[in-house]
Design a protein around this motif. Structure first.
Motif, PDB file in Angstrom:
ATOM      1  N   ASP A 364       0.849  -1.183   0.000  1.00 23.79           N
ATOM      2  CA  ASP A 364       0.000   0.000   0.000  1.00 23.79           C
ATOM      3  C   ASP A 364       0.891   1.241   0.000  1.00 23.79           C
ATOM      4  N   ASN A 366       1.680   3.194   2.239  1.00 22.66           N
ATOM      5  CA  ASN A 366       2.502   3.329   3.441  1.00 22.66           C
ATOM      6  C   ASN A 366       3.630   2.317   3.476  1.00 22.66           C
ATOM      7  N   TYR A 370       1.353  -6.845   1.267  1.00 21.57           N
ATOM      8  CA  TYR A 370       0.214  -7.761   1.233  1.00 21.57           C
ATOM      9  C   TYR A 370       0.586  -8.869   0.258  1.00 21.57           C
ATOM     10  N   ILE A 380      -7.081  -8.300   3.966  1.00 24.44           N
ATOM     11  CA  ILE A 380      -6.985  -6.928   4.468  1.00 24.44           C
ATOM     12  C   ILE A 380      -7.699  -6.887   5.815  1.00 24.44           C
ATOM     13  N   ILE A 383     -10.839  -2.218   6.465  1.00 19.98           N
ATOM     14  CA  ILE A 383     -10.986  -1.001   5.676  1.00 19.98           C
ATOM     15  C   ILE A 383     -12.076  -0.179   6.341  1.00 19.98           C
ATOM     16  N   ASN A 387     -14.005   4.646   2.973  1.00 19.53           N
ATOM     17  CA  ASN A 387     -12.572   4.795   2.766  1.00 19.53           C
ATOM     18  C   ASN A 387     -12.114   3.760   1.762  1.00 19.53           C
ATOM     19  N   LEU A 389      -8.389   1.551  -0.034  1.00 18.28           N
ATOM     20  CA  LEU A 389      -7.000   1.101   0.070  1.00 18.28           C
ATOM     21  C   LEU A 389      -6.467   0.888  -1.334  1.00 18.28           C
ATOM     22  N   LEU A 391      -3.522  -0.727  -3.531  1.00 19.72           N
ATOM     23  CA  LEU A 391      -2.441  -1.707  -3.525  1.00 19.72           C
ATOM     24  C   LEU A 391      -1.721  -1.653  -4.868  1.00 19.72           C
ATOM     25  N   TYR A 415      -8.561   8.333  -6.507  1.00 18.23           N
ATOM     26  CA  TYR A 415      -8.167   7.984  -5.143  1.00 18.23           C
ATOM     27  C   TYR A 415      -7.231   9.065  -4.637  1.00 18.23           C
ATOM     28  N   ASN A 417      -4.829  10.375  -1.701  1.00 17.73           N
ATOM     29  CA  ASN A 417      -4.052   9.869  -0.578  1.00 17.73           C
ATOM     30  C   ASN A 417      -3.573  11.008   0.306  1.00 17.73           C
ATOM     31  N   CYS A 455      -7.454   9.039   3.629  1.00 14.41           N
ATOM     32  CA  CYS A 455      -7.441   8.617   2.232  1.00 14.41           C
ATOM     33  C   CYS A 455      -8.888   8.520   1.800  1.00 14.41           C
TER      34      CYS A 455
END
Length: 504
Positions: A364, A366, A370, A380, A383, A387, A389, A391, A415, A417, A455
């Motif tokens: 991700d 950060n 995964y 995951i 979530i 929101n 995520l 990947l 998206y 961030n 996010c």
């Protein structure tokens, strides 16, 4: 002539049914979402109708289920009946012998109620099978709901309508809206013509408003297939033409020991697991599962074999239905080596399982890894609501989190961030409002005044959401498949189609 017309109707409906037989939850996608949490491959539960119930008969079944750890959904009646079931409709008080023949265990028997409360404390879900086994006027149904809440701490999340109770909602031939199909059902099944009226507001049996307010799910159509979800992939679903029921769900028929045990063969469960399916069994544990206080040996064998499958999710019915409903508002978008997962529920979702190619590695934004397992499952943990995520497939060499707000475009989704300040979020609104995109849809955060870091996936067009609305009715092909299979199931197990033809 009449038989030929009916046979032709069956053929036409059969063509519709063929289109849905090969339903696959993956829908041939390379990346998709599994309905079940933390990598589980299939779900299994049982809804048990209380027909014929006596505590002494069903207790060995539930003691066994408690022991092996399968939590199911037994339904019950709150009161002893005061009226007959179906037609003719009359008061049982005036016919004491008739009343005695209708008696079953209900919450009026203290020992039975105590045992059902014990099941609830042990994780079982208690459903309602109507206020009583007889036709219940509106005031009786209301009292039944209030008494249920007094006993179990909440209104019944699931209501399973009983046989021929006149207060049943949208029952008999009214299970379908199409007038031609209604006529067909009324011709094939005489009991379908009973004047059920639970949804008719001027009827003394009306209680649709109570169901709408206090019950989330109602059971309807059924199949012989072990995979209920394959039979009814849109469940739980809402039918706008039946507004008093929030959501309908279907069942797989295991109504007596023979059908139950035949359904749960090793071959069938292998199929269920391979298809990542859901099995919601409809049964009557009081109908022969226990004889002379001895539980059916084949049933024990089938259940013991089932619970050894570690990939099974064995929870009550509404837990499965709630999960299926949540998954309907989890959206996934692909852009080359990027996967965007969006949670448009008003609650966090945990243990989300994404299915992709085995052993793929993603990170991700950060830098958290995964890794897909041998089955291609990426788990995951959580979530958050509203929101998302993002990947990105490895390698992500020298990736650094940027100090500015980042934008990732996925056709009709952006998206964003790390929105870091109110000023930046206001600038973002200006950027999106310049005419490059339509508008921010939904009721997420209308002005994007986000004070904390966040996010956010923003869907730019209404069309993207429309295809997967939880309240949307089933498609026409699936609808006619549900109707046809239910008719065939009824005729097979109740009156028999050949008997029907021979009597014409």
């Amino acid at each position: 002539m009449k038989i030929k017309i009916l046979t032709l109707c069956f053929v036409i409906l059969g063509i519709f049914m063929l289109f849905t037989k090969n339903y696959d939850i993956a829908k041939n996608k390379k990346v998709y979402i599994s309905p079940y949490p933390y990598g589980k491959n299939f779900a299994f539960t049982i809804t048990d109708d209380p027909d014929g119930n006596r505590l002494e008969i069903i207790k060995p079944v539930y003691d066994f289920l408690k022991q092996v750890g399968i939590k199911t959904t037994p339904a019950l009646w709150v009161f002893n009946p005061t009226r007959t079931n179906g037609i003719p409709d009359f008061d049982l008080v005036e016919h004491p012998k008739k009343k005695e023949s209708w008696q079953r265990d209900t919450c009026e028997r203290k020992a039975y109620l105590s045992y059902m409360l014990d099941l609830q404390r042990n994780g079982f879900e208690i459903a309602m099978h109507g206020a009583s086994t007889g036709n219940d006027y509106r005031n009786v149904t209301i009292k039944g709901y209030e008494k249920f809440k007094e006993y179990f701490g909440n209104y019944p999340k699931i209501n399973i309508m009983h046989a021929q109770n006149l207060e049943n909602l949208y029952w008999g031939k009214k299970v379908v809206s199409d007038q031609i199909v209604r006529s067909l059902i009324g011709t094939l099944i005489s009991k379908a013509n009973i004047p059920f009226s639970g949804e008719i507001e001027n009827s003394e049996y009306f209680w649709g408003d109570i169901a709408k307010k206090n019950t989330k799910y109602v059971r309807l159509f059924g199949t012989d297939d072990i995979n209920t979800l394959k039979f009814n992939p849109s469940m739980p679903y809402h039918d706008p033409k039946k507004p008093f029921v929030n959501y309908w769900f279907s069942f797989s028929d295991g109504s007596i020991p023979k059908r139950f045990n035949e359904m749960l063969t090793s071959k069938n469960v292998d199929k269920l697991e391979k298809e990542r399916g859901t099995c919601i069994v409809y049964t009557h544990f009081a109908h022969g599962f226990v004889k002379n206080n001895i539980l059916n040996e084949k049933f024990i064998e089938r259940i013991n074999s089932l619970v050894k499958r570690e990939q099974g999710w064995f929870v009550p019915c509404s837990t499965i239905l709630d999960r299926l409903l949540l998954i309907k508002k989890i959206y996934i978008k692909l852009n080359k080596k990027k996967i965007l997962v969006m949670n448009y529920n008003d609650t966090d979702i945990e243990g989300l399982t994404i299915l992709t190619e085995p052993n793929k590695i993603y990170r991700d934004l950060n830098g958290i890894s995964y890794i897909a397992n041998d089955e291609g499952e990426v788990i995951i943990k959580k979530i958050e609501k509203l929101n998302g995520l993002l990947l990105i497939e490895e390698p992500l060499y020298n990736y650094e989190i940027k100090s500015e707000t980042e934008f990732y475009k996925f056709d009709d989704v952006i998206y964003i961030n790390k929105i870091k300040s109110k000023n930046k979020s206001n600038k973002l609104v200006q950027i999106i409002g310049n005419g490059n995109y339509t508008r921010i849809t939904g009721e997420i955060i209308s002005d994007l005044n986000i004070s904390n870091e966040a996010c956010l996936p923003i869907i730019l067009t209404e069309n993207y959401l429309n295809y997967n609305k939880p309240n949307e009715n089933v498609g026409i092909i699936e609808k006619y498949n549900l109707i046809l299979e239910r008719i065939l199931l009824y005729l097979k197990h109740n009156e028999g189609y050949m008997a029907f033809l021979s009597n014409k």
